[in-house]
Design a protein around this motif. Structure first.
Motif, PDB file in Angstrom:
ATOM      1  N   ALA A 185       0.827  -1.207   0.000  1.00 51.40           N
ATOM      2  CA  ALA A 185       0.000   0.000   0.000  1.00 51.40           C
ATOM      3  C   ALA A 185       0.861   1.257   0.000  1.00 51.40           C
ATOM      4  O   ALA A 185       0.558   2.240  -0.696  1.00 51.40           O
ATOM      5  CB  ALA A 185      -0.931  -0.007   1.215  1.00 51.40           C
ATOM      6  N   THR A 186       1.949   1.244   0.767  1.00 44.03           N
ATOM      7  CA  THR A 186       2.847   2.410   0.789  1.00 44.03           C
ATOM      8  C   THR A 186       3.488   2.640  -0.566  1.00 44.03           C
ATOM      9  O   THR A 186       3.568   3.774  -1.060  1.00 44.03           O
ATOM     10  CB  THR A 186       3.921   2.203   1.863  1.00 44.03           C
ATOM     11  OG1 THR A 186       3.295   1.977   3.125  1.00 44.03           O
ATOM     12  CG2 THR A 186       4.822   3.416   1.960  1.00 44.03           C
ATOM     13  N   SER A 189       0.907   3.988  -3.036  1.00 45.84           N
ATOM     14  CA  SER A 189       0.616   5.392  -2.730  1.00 45.84           C
ATOM     15  C   SER A 189       1.728   6.303  -3.222  1.00 45.84           C
ATOM     16  O   SER A 189       1.487   7.366  -3.797  1.00 45.84           O
ATOM     17  CB  SER A 189       0.402   5.559  -1.231  1.00 45.84           C
ATOM     18  OG  SER A 189       0.194   6.920  -0.911  1.00 45.84           O
ATOM     19  N   ARG A 190       2.985   5.892  -3.066  1.00 46.28           N
ATOM     20  CA  ARG A 190       4.107   6.698  -3.532  1.00 46.28           C
ATOM     21  C   ARG A 190       4.120   6.798  -5.050  1.00 46.28           C
ATOM     22  O   ARG A 190       4.364   7.868  -5.625  1.00 46.28           O
ATOM     23  CB  ARG A 190       5.406   6.091  -3.030  1.00 46.28           C
ATOM     24  CG  ARG A 190       6.638   6.927  -3.321  1.00 46.28           C
ATOM     25  CD  ARG A 190       7.857   6.262  -2.715  1.00 46.28           C
ATOM     26  NE  ARG A 190       7.697   6.135  -1.270  1.00 46.28           N
ATOM     27  CZ  ARG A 190       8.511   5.405  -0.497  1.00 46.28           C
ATOM     28  NH1 ARG A 190       9.518   4.745  -1.059  1.00 46.28           N
ATOM     29  NH2 ARG A 190       8.311   5.335   0.793  1.00 46.28           N
ATOM     30  N   ALA A 192       1.502   6.580  -7.026  1.00 48.15           N
ATOM     31  CA  ALA A 192       0.395   7.458  -7.415  1.00 48.15           C
ATOM     32  C   ALA A 192       0.770   8.920  -7.221  1.00 48.15           C
ATOM     33  O   ALA A 192       0.448   9.784  -8.062  1.00 48.15           O
ATOM     34  CB  ALA A 192      -0.846   7.107  -6.611  1.00 48.15           C
ATOM     35  N   GLN A 193       1.468   9.244  -6.152  1.00 50.38           N
ATOM     36  CA  GLN A 193       1.902  10.628  -5.934  1.00 50.38           C
ATOM     37  C   GLN A 193       2.872  11.079  -7.015  1.00 50.38           C
ATOM     38  O   GLN A 193       2.799  12.211  -7.507  1.00 50.38           O
ATOM     39  CB  GLN A 193       2.531  10.749  -4.546  1.00 50.38           C
ATOM     40  CG  GLN A 193       1.533  10.584  -3.403  1.00 50.38           C
ATOM     41  CD  GLN A 193       2.201  10.649  -2.042  1.00 50.38           C
ATOM     42  OE1 GLN A 193       3.413  10.817  -1.961  1.00 50.38           O
ATOM     43  NE2 GLN A 193       1.402  10.512  -0.990  1.00 50.38           N
TER      44      GLN A 193
END
Length: 247
Positions: A185-186, A189-190, A192-193
């Motif tokens: 998940a981390t 998320s990175r 996607a950023q």
């Protein structure tokens, strides 16, 4: 300086040593003594460890024989009590049948026959004589029971340890799964950023759809301005020529 004890140089015979030790043990506070404590106490009075070991083995043997004898006598008495109970119940039932039915009295015949067998059983069951063979067989039987009990406890301990190990592995696998999920998940998320940060700006409202307007640099903007001015001058000159031709 402490004065020497008057009895420090006195010597005792073997019988006196036994009597003194028995009196001391009888007067001392009752408690269980460990084997190491017994050996240390014996060495203080000059008894070797080998003698203590031999004496302890003899005591264990005597204790085992006493326990075996008690078990044999208890089993004998239990068997005789069971036999006596059956004798009384069955013969009382036969007496009731004989008393309630017409005919001669016959119940005393099984009573006498069974009573004779019960007498022989009482002679053997209430006797305190135990042969060495019976003692040896009882000791072997007790040792086999003790080994089976020890094996059962060992298997139970191993089963509990395996269950605890399995539970620890399951907890570790569950914690690892949670850690992997959190890590994935981390990372997502990175990513996607980073994708949102590198995307081009949205086109203006008046711009035609489907065309991507790229930002112009300073040199390109200046070239476009010069081209626009040249086109304007050409257009003005052609307009002037059309005006003179019309006159």
């Amino acid at each position: 300086m402490a004065k020497p004890d008057k009895q420090s140089g006195r010597r005792y015979t073997e019988a006196e040593v036994r009597a003194i030790l028995e009196r001391a043990l009888r007067d001392a506070q009752a408690r269980d003594v460990g084997h190491d404590e017994l050996v240390a106490a014996a060495e203080e009075i000059g008894i070797s460890r080998g003698a203590i070991e031999a004496a302890s083995r003899e005591i264990e043997h005597v204790r085992g024989e006493a326990e075996a004898r008690a078990a044999i006598l208890a089993r004998r008495r239990k068997g005789f009590r069971s036999h006596l109970f059956s004798f009384l119940v069955v013969n009382a039932f036969l007496f009731a049948i004989n008393a309630l039915t017409p005919g001669p009295w016959w119940f005393f015949w099984p009573l006498l026959g069974w009573g004779l067998g019960l007498a022989f059983h009482a002679r053997a069951g209430l006797s305190s004589d135990v042969s060495p063979r019976q003692l040896r067989r009882e000791i072997e039987r007790s040792a086999a029971l003790a080994r089976r009990e020890e094996d059962r406890r060992l298997k139970e301990r191993r089963r509990v340890e395996q269950l605890e190990r399995k539970q620890r592995l399951e907890r570790s696998a569950e914690e690892l799964g949670h850690a992997v999920e959190e890590g994935v998940a981390t990372v997502l998320s990175r990513i996607a950023q980073e994708i949102r940060g590198s995307a081009p700006p949205a086109p203006p409202e008046g711009a035609p759809r489907g065309r991507r307007i790229a930002p112009l640099g300073a040199d390109e903007a200046g070239a476009d301005d010069a081209e626009s001015e040249a086109l304007g001058e050409d257009e003005a000159e052609r307009a002037a020529r059309r005006g003179r031709g019309g006159r």
